[in-house]
Design an enzyme around this catalytic site. Structure first.
Site, PDB file in Angstrom:
ATOM      1  N   ILE A  47      13.787  22.814  -6.563  1.00 50.20           N
ATOM      2  CA  ILE A  47      14.245  24.203  -6.662  1.00 50.20           C
ATOM      3  C   ILE A  47      13.039  25.123  -6.836  1.00 50.20           C
ATOM      4  O   ILE A  47      12.159  24.847  -7.659  1.00 50.20           O
ATOM      5  CB  ILE A  47      15.167  24.408  -7.896  1.00 50.20           C
ATOM      6  CG1 ILE A  47      16.264  23.332  -7.967  1.00 50.20           C
ATOM      7  CG2 ILE A  47      15.749  25.823  -7.923  1.00 50.20           C
ATOM      8  CD1 ILE A  47      17.199  23.287  -6.820  1.00 50.20           C
ATOM      9  N   HIS A  49      12.488  28.033  -8.635  1.00 50.83           N
ATOM     10  CA  HIS A  49      13.210  28.806  -9.649  1.00 50.83           C
ATOM     11  C   HIS A  49      12.850  30.281  -9.534  1.00 50.83           C
ATOM     12  O   HIS A  49      11.690  30.630  -9.271  1.00 50.83           O
ATOM     13  CB  HIS A  49      12.852  28.297 -11.045  1.00 50.83           C
ATOM     14  CG  HIS A  49      13.354  26.905 -11.298  1.00 50.83           C
ATOM     15  ND1 HIS A  49      14.692  26.633 -11.448  1.00 50.83           N
ATOM     16  CD2 HIS A  49      12.713  25.721 -11.409  1.00 50.83           C
ATOM     17  CE1 HIS A  49      14.843  25.328 -11.652  1.00 50.83           C
ATOM     18  NE2 HIS A  49      13.657  24.758 -11.624  1.00 50.83           N
ATOM     19  N   ILE A 333       2.395  20.279 -16.602  1.00 55.00           N
ATOM     20  CA  ILE A 333       3.018  21.074 -15.524  1.00 55.00           C
ATOM     21  C   ILE A 333       4.421  20.522 -15.262  1.00 55.00           C
ATOM     22  O   ILE A 333       4.694  19.905 -14.227  1.00 55.00           O
ATOM     23  CB  ILE A 333       2.143  21.081 -14.243  1.00 55.00           C
ATOM     24  CG1 ILE A 333       0.679  21.394 -14.581  1.00 55.00           C
ATOM     25  CG2 ILE A 333       2.695  22.085 -13.242  1.00 55.00           C
ATOM     26  CD1 ILE A 333       0.424  22.789 -15.102  1.00 55.00           C
ATOM     27  N   CYS A 398      14.718   5.851  13.818  1.00 57.31           N
ATOM     28  CA  CYS A 398      15.653   5.988  12.687  1.00 57.31           C
ATOM     29  C   CYS A 398      16.939   6.604  13.221  1.00 57.31           C
ATOM     30  O   CYS A 398      16.956   7.772  13.626  1.00 57.31           O
ATOM     31  CB  CYS A 398      15.026   6.883  11.610  1.00 57.31           C
ATOM     32  SG  CYS A 398      16.189   7.394  10.342  1.00 57.31           S
ATOM     33  N   CYS A 400      19.852   7.027  11.594  1.00 58.94           N
ATOM     34  CA  CYS A 400      20.577   7.905  10.667  1.00 58.94           C
ATOM     35  C   CYS A 400      20.086   9.347  10.787  1.00 58.94           C
ATOM     36  O   CYS A 400      20.876  10.288  10.767  1.00 58.94           O
ATOM     37  CB  CYS A 400      20.375   7.453   9.230  1.00 58.94           C
ATOM     38  SG  CYS A 400      20.882   5.775   8.900  1.00 58.94           S
ATOM     39  N   CYS A 435      21.366   4.447   5.780  1.00 61.80           N
ATOM     40  CA  CYS A 435      21.016   3.006   5.682  1.00 61.80           C
ATOM     41  C   CYS A 435      19.734   2.801   4.882  1.00 61.80           C
ATOM     42  O   CYS A 435      19.347   1.660   4.636  1.00 61.80           O
ATOM     43  CB  CYS A 435      20.937   2.369   7.060  1.00 61.80           C
ATOM     44  SG  CYS A 435      19.316   2.469   7.832  1.00 61.80           S
ATOM     45  N   CYS A 440      15.580   0.852  10.453  1.00 60.04           N
ATOM     46  CA  CYS A 440      14.309   1.305  11.032  1.00 60.04           C
ATOM     47  C   CYS A 440      13.092   0.694  10.357  1.00 60.04           C
ATOM     48  O   CYS A 440      12.003   0.695  10.922  1.00 60.04           O
ATOM     49  CB  CYS A 440      14.222   2.824  11.038  1.00 60.04           C
ATOM     50  SG  CYS A 440      14.228   3.567   9.395  1.00 60.04           S
TER      51      CYS A 440
HETATM   52  C1  LIG Z   1      13.271  15.561 -13.111  1.00 61.71           C
HETATM   53  C2  LIG Z   1      12.372  16.675 -12.693  1.00 61.71           C
HETATM   54  C3  LIG Z   1      12.889  17.838 -12.126  1.00 61.71           C
HETATM   55  C4  LIG Z   1      12.057  18.890 -11.767  1.00 61.71           C
HETATM   56  N1  LIG Z   1      12.573  19.947 -11.084  1.00 61.71           N
HETATM   57  C5  LIG Z   1      11.774  20.961 -10.717  1.00 61.71           C
HETATM   58  C6  LIG Z   1      12.288  22.043  -9.959  1.00 61.71           C
HETATM   59  O1  LIG Z   1      13.436  22.040  -9.520  1.00 61.71           O
HETATM   60  N2  LIG Z   1      11.473  23.099  -9.721  1.00 61.71           N
HETATM   61  C7  LIG Z   1      10.197  23.128 -10.175  1.00 61.71           C
HETATM   62  O2  LIG Z   1       9.543  24.144  -9.994  1.00 61.71           O
HETATM   63  N3  LIG Z   1       9.657  22.078 -10.820  1.00 61.71           N
HETATM   64  C8  LIG Z   1      10.403  20.985 -11.074  1.00 61.71           C
HETATM   65  N4  LIG Z   1       9.881  19.916 -11.717  1.00 61.71           N
HETATM   66  C9  LIG Z   1       8.459  19.918 -12.057  1.00 61.71           C
HETATM   67  C10 LIG Z   1       7.561  19.574 -10.857  1.00 61.71           C
HETATM   68  O3  LIG Z   1       8.033  18.437 -10.210  1.00 61.71           O
HETATM   69  C11 LIG Z   1       6.146  19.360 -11.389  1.00 61.71           C
HETATM   70  O4  LIG Z   1       5.756  20.513 -12.088  1.00 61.71           O
HETATM   71  C12 LIG Z   1       5.111  19.100 -10.308  1.00 61.71           C
HETATM   72  O5  LIG Z   1       5.551  18.155  -9.374  1.00 61.71           O
HETATM   73  C13 LIG Z   1       3.829  18.620 -10.983  1.00 61.71           C
HETATM   74  O6  LIG Z   1       2.864  18.360 -10.001  1.00 61.71           O
HETATM   75  P1  LIG Z   1       1.459  17.756 -10.407  1.00 61.71           P
HETATM   76  O7  LIG Z   1       0.599  17.856  -9.202  1.00 61.71           O
HETATM   77  O8  LIG Z   1       0.983  18.374 -11.679  1.00 61.71           O
HETATM   78  O9  LIG Z   1       1.744  16.246 -10.796  1.00 61.71           O
HETATM   79  P2  LIG Z   1       1.985  14.891  -9.866  1.00 61.71           P
HETATM   80  O10 LIG Z   1       2.811  15.238  -8.716  1.00 61.71           O
HETATM   81  O11 LIG Z   1       2.430  13.887 -10.820  1.00 61.71           O
HETATM   82  O12 LIG Z   1       0.511  14.609  -9.347  1.00 61.71           O
HETATM   83  C14 LIG Z   1      -0.484  14.067 -10.179  1.00 61.71           C
HETATM   84  C15 LIG Z   1      -1.330  13.103  -9.349  1.00 61.71           C
HETATM   85  O13 LIG Z   1      -2.431  12.668 -10.117  1.00 61.71           O
HETATM   86  C16 LIG Z   1      -2.689  11.311  -9.793  1.00 61.71           C
HETATM   87  N5  LIG Z   1      -3.471  10.726 -10.894  1.00 61.71           N
HETATM   88  C17 LIG Z   1      -3.063  10.471 -12.162  1.00 61.71           C
HETATM   89  N6  LIG Z   1      -4.078   9.933 -12.874  1.00 61.71           N
HETATM   90  C18 LIG Z   1      -5.152   9.859 -12.027  1.00 61.71           C
HETATM   91  C19 LIG Z   1      -6.484   9.389 -12.176  1.00 61.71           C
HETATM   92  N7  LIG Z   1      -6.936   8.886 -13.349  1.00 61.71           N
HETATM   93  N8  LIG Z   1      -7.314   9.450 -11.100  1.00 61.71           N
HETATM   94  C20 LIG Z   1      -6.884   9.953  -9.922  1.00 61.71           C
HETATM   95  N9  LIG Z   1      -5.614  10.405  -9.721  1.00 61.71           N
HETATM   96  C21 LIG Z   1      -4.769  10.364 -10.766  1.00 61.71           C
HETATM   97  C22 LIG Z   1      -1.300  10.722  -9.634  1.00 61.71           C
HETATM   98  O14 LIG Z   1      -1.347   9.529  -8.870  1.00 61.71           O
HETATM   99  C23 LIG Z   1      -0.570  11.847  -8.942  1.00 61.71           C
HETATM  100  O15 LIG Z   1      -0.618  11.725  -7.538  1.00 61.71           O
HETATM  101  C24 LIG Z   1      10.672  18.809 -12.031  1.00 61.71           C
HETATM  102  C25 LIG Z   1      10.140  17.631 -12.572  1.00 61.71           C
HETATM  103  C26 LIG Z   1      10.972  16.560 -12.853  1.00 61.71           C
HETATM  104  C27 LIG Z   1      10.383  15.273 -13.317  1.00 61.71           C
END
Ligand SMILES: Cc1cc2nc3c(=O)[nH]c(=O)nc-3n(C[C@H](O)[C@H](O)[C@H](O)COP(=O)(O)OP(=O)(O)OC[C@H]3O[C@@H](n4cnc5c(N)ncnc54)[C@H](O)[C@@H]3O)c2cc1C
Length: 482
Positions: A47, A49, A333, A398, A400, A435, A440
C-alpha cells in the site's frame, strides 16, 4: 575507493542508489542475498499510504506524505505497476467514528490532501460488498497500491543502467573507519567508500554496531497474509483498513495491482529474524477478520499464504541518523517505509551532501526504465508483431499468468538479472498464479540453465543450496543396480 557504498538492496537501498545515480559519483550496492528484493520489501501489504496514520511531526509522517506524493511519477518513470485506488479506514461501531475523526485531524496536520469522513450510505455506494455492520469511514483518495518488489527491482535496475555497481552475495561482516573513509568487508573481499548507507533492513542494528553505534535496536514483528486468485476481487476497488490499534493497522482487504485480492497482515512480535513461516492460528485470524470486513470473500480462491517481518525500531520513528561523519543509518523502516522510500532516499542524499558529498548532476542520467513487455495484455496484432520479431514471445511458459519465454529471457538479460526461479517469478509473474509454478517451474529451470550456461542441477529456487533438481534419476538408479 567508491564515493558511496550502500549496504542492502531492499527498496530503501535501491532508491538511494537511484537517487545517487543522478550525480557524478561512484556508487556500489552490497547485498548479502543471491538477488535484490529478498528482505521485507518482497512481502508486505503493497500500500502507498496516504499519510494520516503517522504521529504528527515524526519523520514517518513527513516522509510518508512526501513519498506518497512522489510515488506515481517514480512508478511511471520506472515502468512499475501503480494504481491510485484510494483507501478507506472503516469503523464498525459508532464509538470507532471518534478514532476516524482523530485520523482525519491528524491527516490534515500531516498535509494529506482530499481526506473525507463519510457515512454509512456513501461507504456502501463506494464498496457495496462491505459488511452491513460498517457505520462510516475515513476516505483517503490519495491512497494507492504498487508492486513492491517490482519497485525495488526497477529502482536498482535503473541505478545500474546509470552506472551504479551491484554486488550480490556480499554479506557485510565488518566495517572499519580508516582516515576519511570506511573499509567494508564480507570476510573475503574489501570495499572502500567515503560514505556508507546502512539500509540492511532487519539487520540494520547489527550493521550499525559494526561502527560502534548501539543507539537503537530492532526486533521482528511478523505479518501473515493470504492471497486470492484474480476472480475473487469482485467489486472491491479500495484498500479497506480497520481502525488501527497499538500493534498497527489491523487486517486489511485490498486488491493488488495484479488484480489479486490480499488479506492480512497479522502483527506478531517474535525473536527470530528469519522465521517467516505462516501458522494455522495466524491464517485463521486473517480469515476471521477479513470476513468481518467483506463477508462475501471467497476463501476457496486462496492461491498462497506468506509472511513478512517488520523491522520494528526501538525509537518509534524511522532511524535516519548519522552517528559519525559519512555513515548513515536507514533503520527501523517499518510501515510506511515502502510509501516513504522516494522521500527517504532524498533525505539521506541531502544529509550526505551536507557532510561534503559533492552532487554534480550527470548530463546523461536517464530516469526511464521501460517495463518488460507484458505479452498477455497486448492486442492480437501487437502479439503477432512481437512473435514475428522474436518467436520466443509465442511460447507460453506460465499458463496461469500467460507469461511467454520471451519475457523470461528478457528478465534474465536485464539489470539486475534474474538468476533463480524466484527471481524470474518476481520479475515476470511466471509462477505467481493458481498453480504456483507447478507447471512452469521445470521450464523456467531449463530457460535459466540455458541462458546462464549452467547445468540444470545448478539452478536454484532462491540461491544458496535451494537446488531444484537433486538426487538421482530412475535411469541412474537402475544403472547402479546393474
Ligand atoms: C507485514 C508488513 C506489511 C507492510 N506493509 C506496508 C505497506 O503496505 N506500505 C508501506 O509503505 N510499507 C509497508 N511495510 C514496510 C515496508 O515493507 C518496509 O518499510 C520496506 O520494505 C523496508 O525496506 P528496506 O530496504 O529497509 O528493507 P529490506 O527490504 O529488508 O532490505 C534490506 C536488505 O538488506 C540486506 N542485508 C541485511 N543485512 C545485510 C548485510 N550484513 N550485508 C549486506 N546486505 C544485508 C537484506 O538481504 C535485504 O535485501 C510493511 C512491512 C511488513 C513486514
Amino acid at each position: 575507493m567508491y564515493d558511496v557504498a550502500i549496504i542492502g538492496a531492499g527498496v530503501i537501498g535501491s532508491m538511494v542508489a537511484r537517487e545517487l545515480a543522478r550525480y557524478q559519483l561512484s556508487v556500489v550496492v552490497l547485498e548479502g542475498a543471491h538477488d535484490v528484493a529478498m528482505g521485507t520489501t518482497k512481502a508486505n501489504s503493497a500500500i502507498v499510504h496516504a499519510g494520516f496514520d503517522a504521529v504528527v511531526g515524526t519523520l514517518k509522517a513527513k516522509l510518508n506524505v512526501a513519498g506518497s506524493e512522489a510515488m506515481e511519477e517514480v512508478c511511471r518513470e520506472l515502468g512499475v505497476k501503480y494504481q491510485r485506488n484510494g483507501s478507506l479506514v472503516v469503523a464498525y461501531r459508532p464509538q470507532d467514528m471518534e478514532k476516524v475523526r482523530e485520523l482525519y485531524d491528524r491527516g490534515q496536520k500531516n498535509g494529506v490532501r482530499g481526506l473525507e469522513v463519510i457515512g454509512q450510505e456513501e461507504l456502501r455506494k463506494m464498496e457495496p460488498a462491505i459488511s452491513e455492520e460498517a457505520v462510516g469511514a475515513l476516505y483517503a483518495p490519495t491512497g494507492a497500491i504498487v508492486c513492491p518488489y517490482e519497485l525495488n527491482i526497477a529502482s536498482i535496475g535503473n541505478a545500474m543502467d546509470n552506472g551504479v555497481e551491484l554486488k550480490v552475495e556480499y554479506k557485510v561482516t565488518s566495517i572499519e573507519k580508516k582516515d576519511d573513509a570506511y573499509e567494508i568487508s564480507n570476510g573475503t573481499e574489501k570495499v572502500q567508500a567515503r560514505f556508507v548507507v546502512n539500509a540492511a533492513g532487519m539487520y540494520a542494528d547489527h550493521v550499525a554496531a559494526m561502527v560502534g553505534d548501539t543507539s537503537f535496536s530492532l526486533y521482528p514483528r511478523k505479518g501473515q497474509y493470504m492471497l486470492l486468485d484474480h476472480d475473487c476481487v469482485g467489486s472491491i476497488t479500495h484498500t479497506l483498513f480497520n481502525v488501527p490499534n497499538e500493534l498497527g493497522k489491523g487486517i486489511l482487504v485490498s486488491p493488488t495491482v495484479d488484480q489479486n485480492l490480499l488479506l492480512g497482515p497479522t502483527a506478531e512480535n517474535q525473536e527470530d529474524r528469519e522465521d517467516m513461516a505462516t501458522t494455522a492460528e495466524g491464517l485463521q485470524m486473517v480469515q476471521t477478520n477479513a470476513l468481518k470486513v467483506v463477508p462475501s470473500v471467497n476463501l476457496r480462491g486462496v492461491i498462497t499464504a506468506f509472511a513478512g517481518l517488520r523491522a520494528v525500531g526501538s525509537t518509534g520513528d524511522f532511524i535516519l541518523t548519522s552517528p559519525m561523519k559519512g555513515f548513515w543509518n536507514a533503520a527501523g523502516i517499518e510501515s510506511p517505509g515502502l510509501s516513504s522510500a522516494p522521500a527517504i532516499a532524498k533525505y539521506l542524499v541531502n544529509g550526505m551532501a551536507k557532510q561534503g558529498l559533492e552532487l554534480v548532476e550527470k548530463a546523461d542520467f536517464n530516469p526511464i526504465r521501460p517495463a518488460l513487455h507484458d505479452f498477455s495484455k497486448m492486442s492480437i496484432e501487437e502479439k503477432n508483431e512481437m512473435i514475428r520479431k522474436n518467436p520466443l514471445y509465442g511460447h507460453i511458459i506460465c499458463r496461469c499468468e500467460s507469461i511467454s519465454e520471451g519475457e523470461i529471457v528478457d528478465a534474465i538479460r536485464q539489470n539486475p538479472p534474474a538468476r533463480d526461479i524466484d527471481g524470474v517469478k518476481r520479475r515476470t509473474r511466471a509462477g505467481m498464479g493458481r498453480c504456483q509454478g507447478g507447471f512452469c517451474g521445470p521450464m523456467v529451470t531449463e530457460i535459466l540453465a540455458k541462458e546462464m550456461q549452467i547445468p540444470m542441477e545448478q539452478v536454484t529456487k532462491f540461491g544458496g543450496g535451494s537446488y531444484m533438481n537433486v538426487g538421482r534419476t530412475r535411469e541412474e538408479q537402475s544403472h547402479e543396480k546393474d
